[in-house]
Design a protein around this motif. Structure first.
Motif, short mmCIF file in Angstrom:
data_model
loop_
_atom_site.label_atom_id
_atom_site.label_comp_id
_atom_site.label_asym_id
_atom_site.label_seq_id
_atom_site.Cartn_x
_atom_site.Cartn_y
_atom_site.Cartn_z
N HIS A 50 30.64 17.36 53.33
CA HIS A 50 29.57 17.75 54.25
C HIS A 50 29.97 18.82 55.26
CE1 HIS A 50 26.67 14.89 52.79
NE2 HIS A 50 27.64 13.99 52.73
N THR A 51 31.27 19.01 55.49
CA THR A 51 31.68 19.95 56.52
C THR A 51 32.70 20.97 56.03
OG1 THR A 51 31.33 18.26 58.21
CG2 THR A 51 32.67 20.15 58.85
N HIS A 52 33.84 20.52 55.58
CA HIS A 52 34.98 21.41 55.39
C HIS A 52 34.93 22.24 54.11
CE1 HIS A 52 36.40 19.66 59.00
NE2 HIS A 52 36.36 18.45 58.47
N LEU A 53 34.56 21.63 53.00
CA LEU A 53 34.46 22.42 51.77
C LEU A 53 33.35 23.46 51.85
CD1 LEU A 53 35.24 19.73 49.03
CD2 LEU A 53 36.79 21.41 50.08
N PRO A 54 32.18 23.12 52.41
CA PRO A 54 31.15 24.17 52.56
C PRO A 54 31.62 25.34 53.43
CG PRO A 54 30.13 22.02 52.78
CD PRO A 54 31.63 21.79 52.76
N MET A 55 32.35 25.05 54.51
CA MET A 55 32.84 26.14 55.35
C MET A 55 33.86 27.00 54.60
SD MET A 55 34.90 26.23 58.93
CE MET A 55 33.60 26.60 60.08
N LEU A 56 34.80 26.35 53.93
CA LEU A 56 35.79 27.11 53.17
C LEU A 56 35.13 27.88 52.03
CD1 LEU A 56 38.65 24.45 53.17
CD2 LEU A 56 38.72 26.69 54.29
N ASN A 57 34.10 27.30 51.44
CA ASN A 57 33.35 27.99 50.40
C ASN A 57 32.64 29.22 50.97
OD1 ASN A 57 32.21 27.80 47.52
ND2 ASN A 57 30.38 28.02 48.78
N ALA A 58 31.98 29.06 52.10
CA ALA A 58 31.25 30.16 52.73
C ALA A 58 32.18 31.30 53.13
CB ALA A 58 30.47 29.66 53.95
N ARG A 59 33.41 30.97 53.49
CA ARG A 59 34.39 31.98 53.89
C ARG A 59 35.16 32.56 52.71
NH1 ARG A 59 31.80 31.23 58.01
NH2 ARG A 59 32.64 30.87 60.08
N GLY A 60 34.87 32.05 51.50
CA GLY A 60 35.49 32.60 50.29
C GLY A 60 36.87 32.06 49.97
N TRP A 61 37.28 30.96 50.61
CA TRP A 61 38.60 30.38 50.35
C TRP A 61 38.61 29.55 49.07
CZ3 TRP A 61 43.14 30.52 53.39
CH2 TRP A 61 43.02 31.24 54.58
N LEU A 62 37.47 28.96 48.72
CA LEU A 62 37.41 28.10 47.54
C LEU A 62 35.98 27.99 47.05
CD1 LEU A 62 36.06 25.27 48.69
CD2 LEU A 62 38.37 24.82 49.43
N GLU A 63 35.85 27.36 45.90
CA GLU A 63 34.54 27.03 45.36
C GLU A 63 34.52 25.53 45.12
OE1 GLU A 63 34.04 29.38 41.84
OE2 GLU A 63 33.91 31.25 42.97
N PHE A 64 33.41 24.90 45.49
CA PHE A 64 33.27 23.46 45.28
C PHE A 64 32.05 23.21 44.43
CE2 PHE A 64 31.44 19.34 46.78
CZ PHE A 64 32.36 18.53 46.13
N ASP A 65 32.25 22.53 43.30
CA ASP A 65 31.16 22.15 42.42
C ASP A 65 30.83 20.69 42.69
OD1 ASP A 65 29.49 21.35 40.34
OD2 ASP A 65 30.51 22.59 38.85
N SER A 66 29.71 20.45 43.36
CA SER A 66 29.36 19.09 43.74
C SER A 66 28.98 18.22 42.53
CB SER A 66 28.21 19.09 44.76
OG SER A 66 27.08 19.74 44.23
#
Length: 118
Positions: free
Chosen positions: A69-85
């Motif tokens: 809910h918080t950290h993966l979306p932020m890292l995804n938005a900043r281009g650090w990673l991709e998260f497939d829910s």
């Protein structure tokens, strides 16, 4: 890097980098991929388990919720990673600019400290 440069062309990048690194869970996720494992893909559950072992007061299920809910979306938005829910898979990308920006920040703060003492 001068203080003026930090406020102009690199200001937004520096702000975003500091925002990403301001939270220990995000730092732990980055550390996990950069140092702990020799791959760029991990399951959400394995990442949450690692975080709960690294941060003893953090339960694995709490880590999962906070990541999703918080950290993966932020890292995804900043281009650090991709998260497939759907598959609960994290693909780490990292960033080449982080090292340069961190070095620039270190230089800027070191220069300010040195200037104050001279």
């Amino acid at each position: 890097m001068t203080a003026h440069a930090c406020q102009t062309e690199l200001g937004t990048e520096v702000d975003q980098l500091l925002d990403v690194l301001s939270n220990r869970l995000r730092r732990a996720v980055i550390y996990y991929f950069e140092v702990q494992i020799d791959r760029t893909v991990e399951s959400l559950s394995a990442l949450a388990t690692y975080l709960s072992k690294t941060i003893p007061e953090l339960a694995t299920n709490t880590a999962e919720v906070e990541l999703v809910h918080t950290h993966l979306p932020m890292l995804n938005a900043r281009g650090w990673l991709e998260f497939d829910s759907r598959t609960e898979t994290v693909v780490y990308i990292g960033t080449d600019r982080a090292g340069t920006l961190l070095a620039d920040l270190r230089e800027m703060f070191t220069s300010e400290v040195d200037d104050e003492h001279t």
